[in-house]
Design a protein around this motif. Structure first.
Motif, PDB file in Angstrom:
ATOM      1  N   MET A  80       1.159  -1.418  -0.083  1.00 60.46           N
ATOM      2  CA  MET A  80      -0.238  -0.160  -0.221  1.00 60.46           C
ATOM      3  C   MET A  80       0.827   1.173  -0.227  1.00 60.46           C
ATOM      4  O   MET A  80       0.770   2.085  -0.286  1.00 60.46           O
ATOM      5  N   PHE A  81       2.018   1.829   1.423  1.00 61.77           N
ATOM      6  CA  PHE A  81       2.461   2.631   0.868  1.00 61.77           C
ATOM      7  C   PHE A  81       3.198   3.012   0.346  1.00 61.77           C
ATOM      8  O   PHE A  81       3.940   4.067   0.062  1.00 61.77           O
ATOM      9  N   GLU A  82       3.801   1.748  -0.849  1.00 57.34           N
ATOM     10  CA  GLU A  82       5.014   3.241  -1.969  1.00 57.34           C
ATOM     11  C   GLU A  82       4.089   3.353  -3.104  1.00 57.34           C
ATOM     12  O   GLU A  82       4.681   4.478  -3.307  1.00 57.34           O
ATOM     13  N   GLY A  83       2.507   3.669  -3.031  1.00 58.55           N
ATOM     14  CA  GLY A  83       2.312   5.187  -4.349  1.00 58.55           C
ATOM     15  C   GLY A  83       2.113   6.244  -3.159  1.00 58.55           C
ATOM     16  O   GLY A  83       2.573   7.364  -3.732  1.00 58.55           O
ATOM     17  N   ALA A  84       2.649   5.881  -1.685  1.00 59.42           N
ATOM     18  CA  ALA A  84       2.871   7.372  -0.935  1.00 59.42           C
ATOM     19  C   ALA A  84       4.350   7.508  -0.909  1.00 59.42           C
ATOM     20  O   ALA A  84       5.646   8.607  -0.752  1.00 59.42           O
ATOM     21  N   GLY A  85       6.285   6.355  -1.789  1.00 60.11           N
ATOM     22  CA  GLY A  85       6.864   6.858  -2.325  1.00 60.11           C
ATOM     23  C   GLY A  85       8.007   5.795  -0.926  1.00 60.11           C
ATOM     24  O   GLY A  85       8.832   5.605  -1.517  1.00 60.11           O
ATOM     25  N   LEU A  86       7.802   5.179  -0.657  1.00 61.30           N
ATOM     26  CA  LEU A  86       7.768   4.484   0.442  1.00 61.30           C
ATOM     27  C   LEU A  86       8.554   2.844   0.218  1.00 61.30           C
ATOM     28  O   LEU A  86       8.386   2.385  -0.984  1.00 61.30           O
ATOM     29  N   ASP A  87       9.723   2.748   0.122  1.00 61.02           N
ATOM     30  CA  ASP A  87      10.089   1.904  -0.760  1.00 61.02           C
ATOM     31  C   ASP A  87      10.297  -0.260   0.024  1.00 61.02           C
ATOM     32  O   ASP A  87      11.227  -0.597  -0.699  1.00 61.02           O
ATOM     33  N   GLY A  88       9.372  -0.011   1.027  1.00 61.97           N
ATOM     34  CA  GLY A  88       9.654  -1.587   1.752  1.00 61.97           C
ATOM     35  C   GLY A  88       9.001  -1.384   3.114  1.00 61.97           C
ATOM     36  O   GLY A  88       8.763  -0.298   3.364  1.00 61.97           O
ATOM     37  N   ILE A  89       9.886  -2.001   3.661  1.00 63.23           N
ATOM     38  CA  ILE A  89       9.659  -2.574   5.243  1.00 63.23           C
ATOM     39  C   ILE A  89      10.875  -2.844   5.776  1.00 63.23           C
ATOM     40  O   ILE A  89      12.164  -3.403   5.753  1.00 63.23           O
ATOM     41  N   VAL A  90      11.106  -2.029   6.939  1.00 65.20           N
ATOM     42  CA  VAL A  90      11.823  -2.740   8.103  1.00 65.20           C
ATOM     43  C   VAL A  90      11.194  -3.680   9.762  1.00 65.20           C
ATOM     44  O   VAL A  90      10.430  -3.414  10.210  1.00 65.20           O
ATOM     45  N   VAL A  91      12.650  -4.204   9.476  1.00 65.73           N
ATOM     46  CA  VAL A  91      12.109  -4.837  10.047  1.00 65.73           C
ATOM     47  C   VAL A  91      13.208  -5.024  11.719  1.00 65.73           C
ATOM     48  O   VAL A  91      14.463  -5.449  11.240  1.00 65.73           O
ATOM     49  N   LYS A  92      12.444  -4.433  13.093  1.00 65.03           N
ATOM     50  CA  LYS A  92      13.286  -4.531  14.281  1.00 65.03           C
ATOM     51  C   LYS A  92      12.990  -5.676  15.167  1.00 65.03           C
ATOM     52  O   LYS A  92      12.636  -6.050  15.470  1.00 65.03           O
ATOM     53  N   PRO A  93      14.097  -7.206  15.771  1.00 63.09           N
ATOM     54  CA  PRO A  93      13.940  -7.260  17.146  1.00 63.09           C
ATOM     55  C   PRO A  93      13.700  -6.830  18.133  1.00 63.09           C
ATOM     56  O   PRO A  93      14.154  -5.377  17.875  1.00 63.09           O
ATOM     57  N   GLY A  94      12.965  -7.193  18.711  1.00 62.19           N
ATOM     58  CA  GLY A  94      12.539  -5.781  20.007  1.00 62.19           C
ATOM     59  C   GLY A  94      13.793  -5.885  20.920  1.00 62.19           C
ATOM     60  O   GLY A  94      13.489  -4.469  21.765  1.00 62.19           O
ATOM     61  N   GLY A  95      14.128  -7.375  21.148  1.00 61.69           N
ATOM     62  CA  GLY A  95      15.165  -7.247  22.278  1.00 61.69           C
ATOM     63  C   GLY A  95      16.754  -6.824  21.587  1.00 61.69           C
ATOM     64  O   GLY A  95      17.406  -6.548  22.225  1.00 61.69           O
ATOM     65  N   LEU A  96      16.651  -5.712  20.274  1.00 59.40           N
ATOM     66  CA  LEU A  96      17.988  -5.539  19.849  1.00 59.40           C
ATOM     67  C   LEU A  96      18.116  -4.402  20.660  1.00 59.40           C
ATOM     68  O   LEU A  96      17.827  -3.006  20.495  1.00 59.40           O
TER      69      LEU A  96
END
Length: 369
Positions: free
Chosen positions: A171-187
């Motif tokens: 969905m968000f690509e149409g607003a100029g965003l280019d993907g998803i970042v995934v972060k482990p909660g304990g990082l």
């Protein structure tokens, strides 16, 4: 500055993965913003905007310095992305124009194309160093810190719902965003280490190879210049394909030699040199070499005015299939990846019409989440 975390700090990085990591109960999913990575340091009236290469952005974004004073806590260190929002989406071309040596132009652009800061991590607040804290705790503190933020400093949305993250990816690509970042909660916050994950779009396109630039090490191929035809029949420079092994770079010189243009005046990009010369005389900065509505491959680099952007022209007869993540206007946002030669394709068939265009999505709706 007297902060528990002092500049410069190299930002924590993400490694590319092909598929979205499955939720294990600890993962956080965020939109991947397409701008300039920046760590903001504020100690009262002192503000420092640190770039990814640990050099200051501060002088280029005076409006952000003032926004940080208005909208962030008096003493904090915040990781995020500088973006320029135009209408409903991000405008990376306008953002690139903001890096300019002339102070008068910096002031003018700060008014014409003001930047925003999208915050997504908190390294310190008050006297607390949070870098050893888990990301889940830092995110909670970040939400508290940005409770009083306004329109110039924004908090990135986050979810722990894997299905929602998959929806955001499309969905968000149409607003100029280019993907998803995934972060482990304990990082913990780990500078300059690829300990997060990023999932980006990948598509393919057939492009005309209209030239190449030599590698910095010598007369071998550094990058192939790619073109697409517009409806009016003009060949536009849309990006480059690079990242070849050294042996392959040497082989490409021989493979491309039969296509070299004897008289460069016959090349569809022949007039780029005139544009580049004009840019140098006027002090204009840019990489697109745009002239009369056509994208050209050469001009003064805004990052390095001494960088040689000349190229060896080739007859526009070769077609190559490349992989790319997304478009920025009429060009590839990042370096395209070579996939294969396409001897079965006619160069004139390589047009913009083949490109998939994402559905437009309002950036304010992204940030409201």
């Amino acid at each position: 500055m007297n902060l528990p975390v002092a500049p410069p700090v190299a930002p924590m990085l993400a490694k590319a993965v092909k598929a979205m990591p499955s939720q294990d109960g600890t993962l956080f999913y965020e939109p991947k913003w397409d701008g300039f990575r920046c760590i903001v340091f504020r100690d009262g009236d002192e503000v420092y905007l640190g770039s990814r290469n640990e050099r200051p952005f501060t002088r280029y974004f005076p409006e952000l310095v003032e926004a940080v004073k208005r909208e962030l806590p008096p003493r904090c260190v915040v990781d995020g992305e500088i973006v320029v929002i135009a209408g409903q989406s991000l405008d990376f071309d306008a953002l690139q124009q903001r890096i300019h040596p002339a102070a008068s132009r910096v002031r003018m652009l700060a008014e014409q194309t003001p930047a925003s800061f999208i915050a997504f991590d908190l390294l310190a607040t008050g006297s607390d160093d949070l870098m050893e804290e888990p990301f889940s705790a830092r995110r909670a503190r970040l939400e508290e810190a940005l409770a009083g933020a306004g329109r110039s400093v924004r908090l990135t949305p986050v979810t722990q719902d894997e299905r929602r993250a998959a929806e955001w990816f499309e969905m968000f690509e149409g607003a100029g965003l280019d993907g998803i970042v995934v972060k482990p909660g304990g990082l913990p916050y780990t500078p300059d280490k690829r300990v997060m994950f990023k999932v980006k779009h990948e598509r393919t396109a057939d492009c005309v190879v209209a030239g190449y630039r030599e590698h910095k090490t010598g007369p071998i191929v550094g990058s192939m210049l790619l073109g697409l035809y517009s409806p009016d029949g003009r060949l536009h420079h849309v990006g480059v394909a690079a990242s070849f092994p050294m042996k392959r770079r040497e082989e490409l010189v021989e493979e491309l030699a039969p296509y070299r243009v004897g008289d460069s005046g016959e090349h569809p990009w022949a007039h780029w040199a005139e544009v580049a010369a004009s840019d140098r005389q006027t002090g204009a900065m840019g990489g697109s070499g745009a002239a009369a509505g056509q994208r050209l491959p050469g001009a003064v680099s805004r990052w390095n005015a001494k960088k040689d952007l000349s190229f060896i022209p080739l007859r526009p007869e070769l077609v190559v299939e490349v992989a790319y993540d997304h478009m920025e206007g009429e060009r590839f946002r990042h370096t395209a990846q070579f996939r294969r030669w396409r001897p079965d394709r006619e160069p004139k068939s390589c047009t913009y019409e083949q490109l998939e265009r994402p559905v437009v999505f309002d950036l304010d709706d992204v940030l409201a989440r």
